[in-house]
Design a protein around this motif. Structure first.
Motif, short mmCIF file in Angstrom:
data_model
loop_
_atom_site.label_atom_id
_atom_site.label_comp_id
_atom_site.label_asym_id
_atom_site.label_seq_id
_atom_site.Cartn_x
_atom_site.Cartn_y
_atom_site.Cartn_z
N ASN A 1 0.81 -1.22 0.00
CA ASN A 1 0.00 0.00 0.00
C ASN A 1 0.84 1.28 0.00
OD1 ASN A 1 -2.61 1.13 -0.05
ND2 ASN A 1 -2.67 1.34 2.17
N LEU A 2 1.98 1.24 -0.63
CA LEU A 2 2.89 2.38 -0.60
C LEU A 2 2.38 3.58 -1.37
CD1 LEU A 2 6.39 0.69 -0.74
CD2 LEU A 2 4.92 1.22 1.20
N GLN A 3 1.59 3.34 -2.42
CA GLN A 3 1.05 4.48 -3.16
C GLN A 3 0.17 5.34 -2.27
OE1 GLN A 3 2.02 5.05 -6.43
NE2 GLN A 3 1.13 7.06 -6.08
N ARG A 4 -0.70 4.71 -1.49
CA ARG A 4 -1.55 5.49 -0.57
C ARG A 4 -0.72 6.15 0.53
NH1 ARG A 4 -5.20 1.01 -1.26
NH2 ARG A 4 -6.98 1.63 -2.54
N LEU A 5 0.30 5.46 1.02
CA LEU A 5 1.17 6.07 2.02
C LEU A 5 1.83 7.33 1.46
CD1 LEU A 5 2.70 6.20 4.71
CD2 LEU A 5 4.36 4.58 3.73
N LEU A 6 2.32 7.26 0.24
CA LEU A 6 2.95 8.43 -0.37
C LEU A 6 1.96 9.57 -0.58
CD1 LEU A 6 5.35 6.80 -2.95
CD2 LEU A 6 5.99 8.22 -1.00
N ILE A 7 0.78 9.24 -1.04
CA ILE A 7 -0.24 10.28 -1.23
C ILE A 7 -0.57 10.92 0.12
CG2 ILE A 7 -2.64 10.73 -1.89
CD1 ILE A 7 -2.23 8.48 -4.05
N ALA A 8 -0.74 10.09 1.14
CA ALA A 8 -1.03 10.62 2.48
C ALA A 8 0.10 11.53 2.95
CB ALA A 8 -1.22 9.46 3.48
N PHE A 9 1.34 11.10 2.76
CA PHE A 9 2.48 11.92 3.16
C PHE A 9 2.53 13.22 2.36
CE2 PHE A 9 7.06 13.01 3.24
CZ PHE A 9 7.20 13.19 4.60
N SER A 10 2.18 13.16 1.08
CA SER A 10 2.20 14.37 0.25
C SER A 10 1.20 15.41 0.75
CB SER A 10 1.94 14.04 -1.23
OG SER A 10 0.58 13.74 -1.46
N HIS A 11 0.14 14.95 1.40
CA HIS A 11 -0.86 15.86 1.94
C HIS A 11 -0.40 16.56 3.21
CE1 HIS A 11 -4.41 13.54 -0.10
NE2 HIS A 11 -3.63 14.13 -0.96
N ILE A 12 0.58 16.00 3.90
CA ILE A 12 0.93 16.52 5.23
C ILE A 12 2.38 16.94 5.40
CG2 ILE A 12 -0.90 15.23 6.38
CD1 ILE A 12 1.33 13.25 7.32
N TYR A 13 3.25 16.61 4.45
CA TYR A 13 4.68 16.81 4.72
C TYR A 13 5.05 18.27 4.96
CZ TYR A 13 6.00 18.33 -0.03
OH TYR A 13 6.14 19.03 -1.19
N LYS A 14 4.28 19.20 4.45
CA LYS A 14 4.58 20.61 4.70
C LYS A 14 4.17 21.04 6.11
CE LYS A 14 4.48 21.91 -0.13
NZ LYS A 14 3.79 22.61 -1.20
N LYS A 15 3.36 20.23 6.77
CA LYS A 15 2.93 20.52 8.14
C LYS A 15 3.87 19.89 9.18
CE LYS A 15 -1.89 20.42 6.70
NZ LYS A 15 -3.16 19.71 6.82
N LEU A 16 4.76 19.02 8.72
CA LEU A 16 5.65 18.28 9.62
C LEU A 16 7.11 18.54 9.26
CD1 LEU A 16 3.96 14.75 9.52
CD2 LEU A 16 3.72 16.47 11.31
N ASP A 17 7.98 18.33 10.21
CA ASP A 17 9.42 18.40 9.95
C ASP A 17 9.96 17.05 9.47
OD1 ASP A 17 9.56 21.05 10.80
OD2 ASP A 17 9.92 20.47 12.88
N HIS A 18 9.16 16.04 9.55
CA HIS A 18 9.59 14.67 9.30
C HIS A 18 9.81 14.39 7.81
CE1 HIS A 18 7.87 14.46 13.28
NE2 HIS A 18 8.51 13.32 13.45
N ASN A 19 10.83 13.55 7.57
CA ASN A 19 11.02 12.94 6.26
C ASN A 19 10.36 11.57 6.31
OD1 ASN A 19 12.76 14.92 4.96
ND2 ASN A 19 14.20 14.39 6.57
N LEU A 20 10.10 11.02 5.15
CA LEU A 20 9.61 9.65 5.04
C LEU A 20 10.77 8.81 4.52
CD1 LEU A 20 7.35 7.52 5.11
CD2 LEU A 20 6.72 8.25 2.79
N VAL A 21 11.18 7.82 5.29
CA VAL A 21 12.28 6.93 4.91
C VAL A 21 11.68 5.60 4.52
CG1 VAL A 21 14.35 5.74 5.71
CG2 VAL A 21 13.91 8.12 6.40
#
Length: 172
Positions: A37-57
């Motif tokens: 389910n990585l496509q949905r994980l990436l889409i979810a992260f794309s929605h929030i990454y500007k609100k967080l300091d976190h990277n996705l590894v």
């Protein structure tokens, strides 16, 4: 359920640095098969990454089904926030888990879910799917998301990333 090698590593930073991983980070470990389910994980992260300091590894052998994922990250100009360290040596995995603020396993199906137990053994808060074997494996020690709902995945990531008390409860 997991090797005794999976434990909290006090001095994890040299190993994290060895793989060019930048903290803070949300961690995924595994293949890039459709069930993950990585496509949905990436889409979810794309929605929030500007609100967080976190990277996705995203740890996994980049030769095995990862190219569409890497291409999607490039197309969406997220290379600066999504890190693909490739294959990580078994002896280095506990430090990579320990260094993560969150471990995420958004799978649609898992036969068991060893990575969830490995993350827990390393003191890393876990977000995982509310389907398949994962609720049985994690029981009340993880926060659950609906793997089919990108917004739910996003909100669960934000909740754990921003709530220090919740992270502490999940670690405990």
């Amino acid at each position: 359920g997991v090797s005794e090698n999976f434990k909290v590593i006090e001095n994890y930073f040299p190993i994290v640095e060895k793989y060019n991983i930048i903290k803070p980070y949300i961690l995924y470990i595994g293949s890039a098969g459709a069930n993950k389910n990585l496509q949905r994980l990436l889409i979810a992260f794309s929605h929030i990454y500007k609100k967080l300091d976190h990277n996705l590894v995203m740890v996994g052998d980049v030769k095995w089904r990862y190219q569409p994922i890497i291409d999607w990250v490039k197309k969406n100009e997220m290379e600066h926030r999504v890190i693909f360290p490739g294959f990580i040596l078994d002896e280095d995995l506990p430090a990579i888990y320990t260094g993560a603020d969150i471990f995420v396993c958004p799978s649609l199906y898992e036969g068991f879910g060893f990575t969830v137990l490995e993350a827990m053994a390393c003191g890393t808060p876990v977000i995982t799917s509310n389907v398949s074997s994962l609720p049985e494996v994690a029981d009340d020690s993880a926060l659950y998301c609906d793997p089919y709902d990108v917004n739910n995945i996003s909100q669960t990531l934000i909740r754990v990333a921003q709530d220090i008390d919740l992270r502490g409860q999940l670690i405990k």
